[in-house]
Design an enzyme around this catalytic site. Structure first.
Site, mmCIF file in Angstrom:
data_model
loop_
_atom_site.group_PDB
_atom_site.id
_atom_site.type_symbol
_atom_site.label_atom_id
_atom_site.label_comp_id
_atom_site.label_asym_id
_atom_site.label_seq_id
_atom_site.Cartn_x
_atom_site.Cartn_y
_atom_site.Cartn_z
ATOM 1 N N ASP A 184 45.823 34.106 49.712
ATOM 2 C CA ASP A 184 45.596 35.088 48.651
ATOM 3 C C ASP A 184 45.552 36.500 49.229
ATOM 4 O OD1 ASP A 184 45.113 35.990 46.094
ATOM 5 O OD2 ASP A 184 42.954 35.591 46.146
ATOM 6 N N THR A 213 49.173 37.835 37.696
ATOM 7 C CA THR A 213 50.148 38.785 38.248
ATOM 8 C C THR A 213 50.510 38.252 39.634
ATOM 9 O OG1 THR A 213 48.184 40.059 38.747
ATOM 10 C CG2 THR A 213 49.768 41.096 37.261
ATOM 11 N N LYS A 247 46.266 40.217 49.491
ATOM 12 C CA LYS A 247 46.647 41.318 48.589
ATOM 13 C C LYS A 247 45.784 42.521 48.963
ATOM 14 C CE LYS A 247 43.617 39.257 45.133
ATOM 15 N NZ LYS A 247 43.487 38.523 43.927
ATOM 16 N N ASN A 299 42.050 42.393 48.885
ATOM 17 C CA ASN A 299 41.316 41.571 49.857
ATOM 18 C C ASN A 299 41.345 42.167 51.262
ATOM 19 O OD1 ASN A 299 40.496 39.680 48.054
ATOM 20 N ND2 ASN A 299 42.247 38.318 48.374
ATOM 21 N N ASP A 347 37.995 37.143 52.062
ATOM 22 C CA ASP A 347 38.332 36.100 51.085
ATOM 23 C C ASP A 347 39.217 34.979 51.601
ATOM 24 O OD1 ASP A 347 36.828 36.806 49.024
ATOM 25 O OD2 ASP A 347 38.429 37.470 47.695
HETATM 26 P P1 ADP Z 1 37.959 38.839 44.403
HETATM 27 O O1 ADP Z 1 37.308 37.518 44.559
HETATM 28 O O2 ADP Z 1 38.520 39.096 43.031
HETATM 29 O O3 ADP Z 1 38.925 39.143 45.504
HETATM 30 P P2 ADP Z 1 35.585 39.828 45.458
HETATM 31 O O4 ADP Z 1 34.606 38.952 44.768
HETATM 32 O O5 ADP Z 1 35.969 39.506 46.846
HETATM 33 O O6 ADP Z 1 36.847 39.946 44.549
HETATM 34 O O7 ADP Z 1 35.062 41.310 45.482
HETATM 35 C C1 ADP Z 1 34.571 41.970 44.350
HETATM 36 C C2 ADP Z 1 34.248 43.395 44.720
HETATM 37 O O8 ADP Z 1 33.273 43.434 45.756
HETATM 38 C C3 ADP Z 1 35.428 44.173 45.231
HETATM 39 O O9 ADP Z 1 35.433 45.409 44.544
HETATM 40 C C4 ADP Z 1 35.208 44.379 46.693
HETATM 41 O O10 ADP Z 1 35.624 45.637 47.069
HETATM 42 C C5 ADP Z 1 33.713 44.229 46.848
HETATM 43 N N1 ADP Z 1 33.459 43.519 48.102
HETATM 44 C C6 ADP Z 1 33.756 42.235 48.389
HETATM 45 N N2 ADP Z 1 33.404 41.920 49.650
HETATM 46 C C7 ADP Z 1 32.887 43.042 50.187
HETATM 47 C C8 ADP Z 1 32.354 43.382 51.490
HETATM 48 N N3 ADP Z 1 32.296 42.481 52.470
HETATM 49 N N4 ADP Z 1 31.922 44.644 51.688
HETATM 50 C C9 ADP Z 1 31.994 45.564 50.697
HETATM 51 N N5 ADP Z 1 32.472 45.314 49.466
HETATM 52 C C10 ADP Z 1 32.925 44.077 49.204
#
Ligand code: ADP
Length: 458
Positions: A289, A329, A291, A294, A310
């Site tokens: 995944d 998408t 992108k 991530n 992720d």
């Molecule tokens: P998705 O599962 O849709 O990829 P995530 O759950 O990983 O989204 O992340 C949701 C939000 O939290 C995003 O805006 C991301 O920028 C923020 N985020 C995720 N992991 C971190 C991290 N380790 N440090 C800072 N921000 C994070």
């Protein structure tokens, strides 16, 4: 004052359930809130008294001269910059109202909004206080109630204080948290379990063995360009994942805010992503995944450390949820996944395709496959590998375009492998590699330095 004292309030009621004034004043001897330091200041402060002055002057309760600020920051701090006070509307009131009063010349900001000299605002849990400029974030205010970690499972409650929401993703919410000992910041991902997978079977998140298997793999991964998983707590309703915090946001936002990245900047970021994916592939893991959402950046600077997040979590989602993300998408999804509806066997080459799309986006601020094409669906464009280099690529080097072409090759067998990407002439750039090495070294040194001693109060 030790941590325990801060976090437990004495019982203020006598046997008749009547609150007596003396006990109330005793209760008010313990902390009612905390200012968590942000990166510019040195210490956290437990708020115990009714009022605190904060500023440059030695007579302030919180003297910023003692916080080892850089001189250029200290110069923009007023003698008394702001005051924080609490008031109880009545003696039986449990929660005080907390005010911040701006006493400065240059301004105090709460959540990046100017308070204004002589004005005051109500300070709420998780408000971020900046001094003189919105970017000079000094403290995050938290109430004692929030410090109690309400809502967290007890094993996490003891260790972390929960702060603001960083974002919400496909899997759940991500919160900023602070470790109570060491005061380090982390990101906590909370994934709510579903009772069933979308195909009616057992949801992978409800399979403790599956979770623990994945976790073992993920925890063992150690690479400077991969988000480190600190710990994971599995409860019947939610999985909590504590991750290294990245404070520079997502690559997606960076590209959007700059419209596109310069070739130099794109190369510095892309090389780090390649190092991460190479390591994953060598460890037998396919990300699946990749992108720009991530790919997280450590700071707002152009020269910044980059980490991939992720990975592996996709395995904890059931395949239909995964396909929904892909098919919503499928901008970054390899043709072979689309051709088999996500059910066929595919290899780690799917990651290389996604990386090709990501590099195209970095350099042009556009995606190679057009969602608004009137005649050919997005899926068909991907499966046929139909894309071109519009004029925005005219100033991009031939080497960069060659690398994109090799990654966006429809046949996974003919597509360049991650090891070969590392050897591609576009990435054989000594200066860029040295910069990346020094970023990695700096981050390593920072992490291995002895954790600064926590000091509560003044
Ligand atoms: P998705 O599962 O849709 O990829 P995530 O759950 O990983 O989204 O992340 C949701 C939000 O939290 C995003 O805006 C991301 O920028 C923020 N985020 C995720 N992991 C971190 C991290 N380790 N440090 C800072 N921000 C994070």
């Amino acid at each position: 004052m030790n941590n325990e004292e801060v976090l437990t309030l004495p019982d203020t009621q006598n046997a008749d359930g009547v609150v007596i004034t003396q006990e109330v004043s005793q209760q008010r001897q313990v902390a009612w809130g905390r200012l968590w330091r942000n990166k510019y200041v040195q210490n956290n402060v437990d708020l115990i008294k009714d009022e605190y002055t904060v500023g440059r002057s030695a007579s302030c309760d919180i003297c910023l001269m003692k916080q080892k600020l850089k001189l250029q920051l200290l110069n923009i701090v007023s003698k008394v910059h702001f005051k924080i006070s609490r008031t109880y509307l009545s003696d039986c009131e449990e929660d005080p109202i907390v005010y911040l009063e701006d006493c400065s010349h240059n301004g105090t900001y709460v959540n990046k909004t100017l308070v204004g000299s002589g004005k005051r605002v109500v300070l709420e849990n998780n408000d971020v206080i900046s001094i003189s400029i919105p970017g000079f974030t000094a403290y995050t205010f938290m109430t004692t109630k929030a410090l109690d970690g309400s809502g967290l499972p007890s094993v996490l409650k003891h260790k972390y204080a929960i702060s603001r929401t960083l974002g919400t993703g496909a899997c759940g919410t991500v919160k900023l948290i602070f470790s109570k000992i060491g005061c380090k910041k982390y990101a906590m991902k909370m994934i709510t379990k579903k009772s069933q997978a979308s195909n009616g079977g057992k949801h992978p998140l409800n399979d403790p063995e599956k979770i623990m298997n994945e976790v073992r793999i993920l925890k063992a991964l150690k690479h400077p360009c991969i988000i480190r998983m600190e710990e994971i707590v599995d409860t019947p309703s939610t999985v909590y994942i504590i991750l290294e915090l990245m404070e520079g946001g997502e690559l997606f936002e960076r590209i959007r805010s700059k419209q596109r990245l310069s070739e130099k900047c794109a190369k510095l970021i892309f090389y780090q992503v390649i190092l991460a994916v190479h390591y994953l592939h060598e460890s037998g893991i396919t990300h699946r995944d990749l992108k720009p959402e991530n790919i997280l950046l450590a700071s707002d600077d152009d020269v910044t450390l980059v980490k991939v997040s992720d990975f592996g979590l996709s395995k904890l989602l059931d395949s239909e949820t995964m396909m929904k993300t892909f098919c919503g998408t499928p901008m970054y999804v390899a043709p072979e996944i689309l051709l088999t509806g996500g059910k066929g066997a595919y290899t780690k080459q799917v990651d290389v395709w996604s990386l090709g799309v990501i590099l195209y986006c970095c350099l042009s601020g556009r995606v190679p496959f057009n969602m608004h094409h009137s005649k050919i669906s997005l899926q068909d464009q991907i499966v046929r590998g139909m894309y071109n280099f519009p004029p925005v690529f005219d100033h991009i080097s031939e080497n960069a375009k060659d690398l994109i072409r090799s990654m966006l090759t429809v046949n996974p067998g003919k597509r360049i492998t991650i090891s070969k990407v590392l050897l591609h002439p576009w990435l054989r750039d000594r200066e860029m590699r040295e910069t990346v090495n020094s970023l990695i070294r700096e981050a390593h040194d920072e992490n291995s330095s002895p954790t600064s001693r926590i000091r509560y109060g003044q």
